[in-house]
Design a protein around this motif. Structure first.
Motif, PDB file in Angstrom:
ATOM      1  N   ALA A  22       0.821  -1.210   0.000  1.00 52.38           N
ATOM      2  CA  ALA A  22       0.000   0.000   0.000  1.00 52.38           C
ATOM      3  C   ALA A  22       0.855   1.261   0.000  1.00 52.38           C
ATOM      4  O   ALA A  22       0.532   2.252  -0.664  1.00 52.38           O
ATOM      5  N   THR A  23       1.966   1.239   0.734  1.00 53.40           N
ATOM      6  CA  THR A  23       2.863   2.393   0.750  1.00 53.40           C
ATOM      7  C   THR A  23       3.432   2.654  -0.635  1.00 53.40           C
ATOM      8  O   THR A  23       3.509   3.808  -1.093  1.00 53.40           O
ATOM      9  N   GLY A  24       3.827   1.590  -1.330  1.00 52.95           N
ATOM     10  CA  GLY A  24       4.310   1.761  -2.700  1.00 52.95           C
ATOM     11  C   GLY A  24       3.239   2.304  -3.624  1.00 52.95           C
ATOM     12  O   GLY A  24       3.518   3.145  -4.486  1.00 52.95           O
ATOM     13  N   LEU A  25       1.997   1.845  -3.467  1.00 55.64           N
ATOM     14  CA  LEU A  25       0.904   2.361  -4.285  1.00 55.64           C
ATOM     15  C   LEU A  25       0.704   3.855  -4.063  1.00 55.64           C
ATOM     16  O   LEU A  25       0.504   4.620  -5.022  1.00 55.64           O
ATOM     17  N   VAL A  26       0.748   4.274  -2.802  1.00 52.98           N
ATOM     18  CA  VAL A  26       0.535   5.692  -2.488  1.00 52.98           C
ATOM     19  C   VAL A  26       1.669   6.541  -3.045  1.00 52.98           C
ATOM     20  O   VAL A  26       1.435   7.613  -3.623  1.00 52.98           O
ATOM     21  N   LEU A  27       2.904   6.087  -2.879  1.00 56.39           N
ATOM     22  CA  LEU A  27       4.039   6.861  -3.379  1.00 56.39           C
ATOM     23  C   LEU A  27       3.970   7.039  -4.897  1.00 56.39           C
ATOM     24  O   LEU A  27       4.137   8.147  -5.419  1.00 56.39           O
ATOM     25  N   SER A  28       3.727   5.951  -5.608  1.00 60.57           N
ATOM     26  CA  SER A  28       3.696   6.046  -7.067  1.00 60.57           C
ATOM     27  C   SER A  28       2.497   6.848  -7.547  1.00 60.57           C
ATOM     28  O   SER A  28       2.601   7.631  -8.490  1.00 60.57           O
ATOM     29  N   TYR A  29       1.350   6.668  -6.901  1.00 61.87           N
ATOM     30  CA  TYR A  29       0.159   7.409  -7.334  1.00 61.87           C
ATOM     31  C   TYR A  29       0.303   8.896  -7.063  1.00 61.87           C
ATOM     32  O   TYR A  29      -0.035   9.734  -7.908  1.00 61.87           O
ATOM     33  N   SER A  30       0.820   9.235  -5.893  1.00 62.97           N
ATOM     34  CA  SER A  30       0.925  10.651  -5.550  1.00 62.97           C
ATOM     35  C   SER A  30       1.938  11.373  -6.427  1.00 62.97           C
ATOM     36  O   SER A  30       1.808  12.567  -6.694  1.00 62.97           O
ATOM     37  N   ALA A  31       2.956  10.658  -6.897  1.00 64.80           N
ATOM     38  CA  ALA A  31       3.987  11.304  -7.710  1.00 64.80           C
ATOM     39  C   ALA A  31       3.602  11.399  -9.179  1.00 64.80           C
ATOM     40  O   ALA A  31       4.065  12.301  -9.881  1.00 64.80           O
ATOM     41  N   SER A  32       2.776  10.464  -9.671  1.00 63.28           N
ATOM     42  CA  SER A  32       2.485  10.449 -11.109  1.00 63.28           C
ATOM     43  C   SER A  32       1.008  10.460 -11.446  1.00 63.28           C
ATOM     44  O   SER A  32       0.637  10.638 -12.607  1.00 63.28           O
ATOM     45  N   GLY A  33       0.129  10.238 -10.460  1.00 63.91           N
ATOM     46  CA  GLY A  33      -1.303  10.187 -10.748  1.00 63.91           C
ATOM     47  C   GLY A  33      -1.762   8.864 -11.321  1.00 63.91           C
ATOM     48  O   GLY A  33      -2.908   8.743 -11.760  1.00 63.91           O
ATOM     49  N   LEU A  34      -0.914   7.839 -11.304  1.00 66.70           N
ATOM     50  CA  LEU A  34      -1.250   6.528 -11.854  1.00 66.70           C
ATOM     51  C   LEU A  34      -1.448   5.522 -10.731  1.00 66.70           C
ATOM     52  O   LEU A  34      -0.612   5.426  -9.823  1.00 66.70           O
ATOM     53  N   PHE A  35      -2.556   4.767 -10.809  1.00 63.73           N
ATOM     54  CA  PHE A  35      -2.725   3.623  -9.911  1.00 63.73           C
ATOM     55  C   PHE A  35      -2.156   2.411 -10.624  1.00 63.73           C
ATOM     56  O   PHE A  35      -2.628   2.020 -11.692  1.00 63.73           O
ATOM     57  N   ASN A  36      -1.147   1.803 -10.035  1.00 61.22           N
ATOM     58  CA  ASN A  36      -0.411   0.729 -10.694  1.00 61.22           C
ATOM     59  C   ASN A  36      -1.039  -0.626 -10.369  1.00 61.22           C
ATOM     60  O   ASN A  36      -0.764  -1.222  -9.328  1.00 61.22           O
ATOM     61  N   PHE A  37      -1.885  -1.132 -11.261  1.00 64.20           N
ATOM     62  CA  PHE A  37      -2.479  -2.450 -11.070  1.00 64.20           C
ATOM     63  C   PHE A  37      -1.420  -3.553 -11.128  1.00 64.20           C
ATOM     64  O   PHE A  37      -1.686  -4.675 -10.701  1.00 64.20           O
ATOM     65  N   ALA A  38      -0.261  -3.257 -11.672  1.00 63.86           N
ATOM     66  CA  ALA A  38       0.796  -4.262 -11.812  1.00 63.86           C
ATOM     67  C   ALA A  38       1.737  -4.280 -10.615  1.00 63.86           C
ATOM     68  O   ALA A  38       2.783  -4.930 -10.675  1.00 63.86           O
ATOM     69  N   HIS A  39       1.387  -3.609  -9.532  1.00 61.84           N
ATOM     70  CA  HIS A  39       2.269  -3.557  -8.363  1.00 61.84           C
ATOM     71  C   HIS A  39       2.494  -4.961  -7.798  1.00 61.84           C
ATOM     72  O   HIS A  39       3.624  -5.330  -7.437  1.00 61.84           O
ATOM     73  N   GLY A  40       1.436  -5.774  -7.727  1.00 64.86           N
ATOM     74  CA  GLY A  40       1.576  -7.144  -7.253  1.00 64.86           C
ATOM     75  C   GLY A  40       2.399  -8.003  -8.201  1.00 64.86           C
ATOM     76  O   GLY A  40       3.112  -8.914  -7.766  1.00 64.86           O
ATOM     77  N   ALA A  41       2.285  -7.726  -9.510  1.00 65.36           N
ATOM     78  CA  ALA A  41       3.096  -8.468 -10.484  1.00 65.36           C
ATOM     79  C   ALA A  41       4.573  -8.164 -10.303  1.00 65.36           C
ATOM     80  O   ALA A  41       5.427  -9.050 -10.487  1.00 65.36           O
ATOM     81  N   THR A  42       4.900  -6.921  -9.950  1.00 62.43           N
ATOM     82  CA  THR A  42       6.291  -6.577  -9.648  1.00 62.43           C
ATOM     83  C   THR A  42       6.790  -7.377  -8.448  1.00 62.43           C
ATOM     84  O   THR A  42       7.913  -7.899  -8.443  1.00 62.43           O
ATOM     85  N   ALA A  43       5.943  -7.487  -7.411  1.00 56.23           N
ATOM     86  CA  ALA A  43       6.314  -8.276  -6.237  1.00 56.23           C
ATOM     87  C   ALA A  43       6.534  -9.735  -6.619  1.00 56.23           C
ATOM     88  O   ALA A  43       7.490 -10.382  -6.151  1.00 56.23           O
ATOM     89  N   TYR A  44       5.670 -10.268  -7.477  1.00 52.18           N
ATOM     90  CA  TYR A  44       5.824 -11.665  -7.897  1.00 52.18           C
ATOM     91  C   TYR A  44       7.115 -11.870  -8.683  1.00 52.18           C
ATOM     92  O   TYR A  44       7.831 -12.861  -8.465  1.00 52.18           O
ATOM     93  N   LEU A  45       7.428 -10.956  -9.597  1.00 52.66           N
ATOM     94  CA  LEU A  45       8.645 -11.092 -10.391  1.00 52.66           C
ATOM     95  C   LEU A  45       9.880 -11.069  -9.503  1.00 52.66           C
ATOM     96  O   LEU A  45      10.838 -11.835  -9.724  1.00 52.66           O
TER      97      LEU A  45
END
Length: 687
Positions: A22-45
């Motif tokens: 969730a912290t990563g989602l907030v940081l990326s969204y607040s900086a770029s305005g994008l909600f990253n649906f692939a955040h979990g895929a990054t964790a899996y990779l």
């Protein structure tokens, strides 16, 4: 008391992982305005890479984890920001959602394909797909300690808590006591003012994405003993952690972090103490999605709507005013040639494959309704397909004729769509997408587990119908029938788009505030679109199940709907004929790749996912980009000189809104034309 402590401690483990994501989602969204649906895929990779380095290549656990978290994950975040996320920030929200969903699909498949290639090359890697009971950063097997009678912890849990606490302190120091943290917080508060101070917002965006990816990588490494190597489970973890990001309003890192910890504990307490859960199959596994849906409804703020400017202006129609032959001639000729090919050219195998593509094209055209006409991203289309097909199969097992079962199944899907839409439509954009996905997972875990509906693991038989001398058990006859049905549905959707009701729908898509000011009911229009889309998905789902002659509750899961969305929106979601192209590509491409490129099942998934990434350059899809480029070429002329035709906008840019006149009557007319009513019809119409 002992049970309570067990629930709290185990909840804090999953809560710590939720907090990191969730912290990563907030940081990326607040900086770029994008909600990253692939955040979990990054964790899996990252988890996959850690597993292969540690268990496959024999690296020590700690150096392998440090390499993944401090090098691989930040490098992936930086690269994606430079190649994709910066461009996506300039396109519409629908394209942003679908592009990151495409990344969600592509990243796990890319990692698994890389493992396959390394294994073929003789590298000492291990099978990685859906592996469980894997070692983590700590000792293997994990050491255990008894705190009290019946209450214990192990080394993996302890490492997760300690590392999460250290990360929380490090983030607090970074955000509060460093220059880069001050700039990140300034960009969160007001990006434009930050740029006026001479600070590069793009550079801050890269830093935010690197930190967010590192947090995702850390969560992936820590979650390896808990989740194993299941891309599905990592994706579910991401969507549940989105609730914590909602708690933080996508702006507050401390609130998101605390919300993640609390969410893990609450999830365990509800699943452990809800007495009725014993009698409801699948309820315990569905608790996170109930929390996600409830959190979205309660915590999501509705944006204020004002003005008449188009928030999603339509693309330029290069065939406006053209004859029917010029608009539809090529498509009609293609349909005719396909019908002839079924009986003259294609083999039985390819006849079946093309019929499959046409059947799935009917499902894909439901995205044309909900996303193309309504600008709503529904991630529950797979649920509507499964629900309609199960109902039809149930009725046919009771002796109902195919047509009657098809009609009832379609109505059941439409009703289910209305039930999904009623609570979710007050949301919008990413919140609506997450809400529909949460409801889709709830249907998978609870609704489709009902014994009378699913009929066990065997499902229901849905034989192909026979109409007099026409026997659709022949793939050629089925293919021709599907060509006719697809043509009728495409014509009906085009007629709807060009009708007064369709122009009202497009008005709601382009400028909801202006449409409401003109007397159009935004909520009623969106509800109608959602219900119609669900019914069309159900109609196509029954026919698709009839092609396969059987339906089970696990044939079309919520995750399948994510792949469908990426495929159809990448082709073009505003026109039904583009959905037909997407359906044929979806059916034929994997076979062609298997015959001529590789037998790996991962490459088609990678390409389908990467097709969604192309939306950063062509937000309206690659099919829609073709007429744009042809029109630009005609405008330039054969000799390279300019023609009298006005310059066309770039494919990735939106037309600027029309300005209003000064007078009151002029303003009223401008607000009407703004979202597409012109003397010749909708400006974005045509194929």
């Amino acid at each position: 008391m002992g049970d309570l402590l067990v629930f709290v401690l185990s909840g804090l483990v999953s809560g710590a992982l939720y907090a990191l994501l969730a912290t990563g989602l907030v940081l990326s969204y607040s900086a770029s305005g994008l909600f990253n649906f692939a955040h979990g895929a990054t964790a899996y990779l990252c988890a996959l890479t850690f597993y292969e380095l540690h268990s496959g290549l024999g690296w020590p656990a700690v150096p392998a984890a440090l390499l993944v978290v401090l090098v691989l994950a930040p490098g992936l975040g930086w690269g994606l920001d430079r190649l994709m996320f910066r461009r996506l920030a300039r396109v519409g929200e629908t394209a942003q959602i679908v592009a990151t969903i495409g990344l969600l699909v592509a990243l796990p498949a890319a990692g698994l394909w890389a493992v396959e290639l390394l294994a073929d090359a003789g590298a000492p890697v291990k099978p990685a797909e859906n592996q469980f009971g894997l070692p983590g950063v700590g000792p293997s097997p994990a050491k255990s300690w008894q705190l009290t009678d019946g209450v214990g912890i192990d080394s993996d849990q302890l490492i997760t808590w300690v590392v999460t606490a250290l990360v929380a302190v490090a983030l607090w120091v970074l955000m509060r006591h460093t220059r880069i943290g001050l700039r990140l917080r300034a960009a969160v508060d007001n990006r434009s003012l930050t740029e006026l101070r001479g600070i590069s917002a793009d550079r801050l965006s890269s830093v935010a994405w690197m930190i967010a990816s590192a947090l995702a990588g850390l969560a992936g490494v820590l979650a390896t003993p808990l989740l194993g190597l299941s891309a599905h489970d990592f994706t579910l973890f991401l969507f549940v952690s989105a609730t914590a990001a909602v708690i933080g309003r996508f702006a507050s890192v401390p609130l998101a972090f605390a919300g993640g910890l609390g969410l893990g504990v609450l999830q365990n307490l509800v699943a452990g103490y809800a007495s009725f859960a014993e009698s409801v199959t699948g309820f315990r596994t569905a608790v996170p999605f109930l929390i996600l849906f409830g959190g979205l409804l309660v915590l999501t703020r509705r944006a204020r709507a004002a003005g008449v400017a188009a928030v999603d202006a339509p693309p330029v129609d290069h065939l406006a005013g053209a004859s029917w032959g010029r608009r539809w001639g090529l498509w009609a000729a293609g349909a005719g040639l396909l019908c002839i090919a079924f009986y003259t050219v294609t083999t039985p195998f390819w006849s079946g494959l093309l019929a499959q593509g046409l059947a799935i094209a009917l499902v894909f055209m439901s995205f044309t309704v909900v996303t193309g006409l309504g600008a709503m991203v529904s991630l529950a289309q797979g649920t509507f397909v499964t629900g309609a097909a199960l109902v039809a199969g149930l009725l046919m097992s009771r002796g109902w004729p195919f047509v009657a079962a098809l009609a009832v199944g379609t109505c059941a899907a439409a009703l289910l769509g209305a039930l999904v839409a009623l609570p979710a439509l007050r949301l919008g954009g990413r919140s609506l997408a997450l809400a529909t996905l949460a409801l889709a997972f709830l249907a998978d875990q609870v609704l489709f587990q009902l014994r009378w509906l699913r009929n066990g693991d065997t499902g229901w038989s849905i034989p192909r119908p026979v109409f007099g001398p026409v026997d659709l058990s022949d793939d050629r006859a089925l293919g021709v029938a599907l060509v006719v049905l697809v043509a009728l549905v495409a014509a009906g959707l085009s007629a709807l788009r060009n009708s007064p009701s369709g122009r009202a729908m497009l008005a709601v898509r382009s400028a909801p505030a202006a449409a409401a000011a003109s007397g159009v009911s935004v909520l009623r229009t969106k509800l109608l679109l959602f219900t119609l889309s669900a019914g069309l998905a159900g109609f196509g789902g029954v026919l698709y199940a009839s092609y396969n002659t059987r339906i089970t509750a696990t044939d079309f899961t919520a995750m399948t709907g994510l792949v469908w969305l990426a495929v159809v929106v990448a082709a073009g979601v505003r026109r039904p004929q583009y959905a037909v192209v997407a359906g044929l590509v979806y059916a034929v491409a994997p076979r062609l790749l298997s015959d001529y490129v590789t037998e790996s099942a991962h490459l088609p998934v990678i390409l389908f996912g990467l097709a969604g990434l192309a939306l950063a350059n062509d937000p309206d899809g690659y099919c829609a980009a073709v007429p744009v480029r042809l029109a630009k070429r005609r405008a330039v002329g054969p000799a390279g000189g300019s023609s009298p035709t006005p310059p066309l906008p770039e494919p990735g840019l939106r037309p600027s809104p029309r300005s209003s006149n000064a007078g009151g009557a002029g303003r009223g007319r401008a607000s009407t034309c703004q979202y597409g009513w012109t003397p010749t019809g909708w400006a974005g119409g045509g194929p």
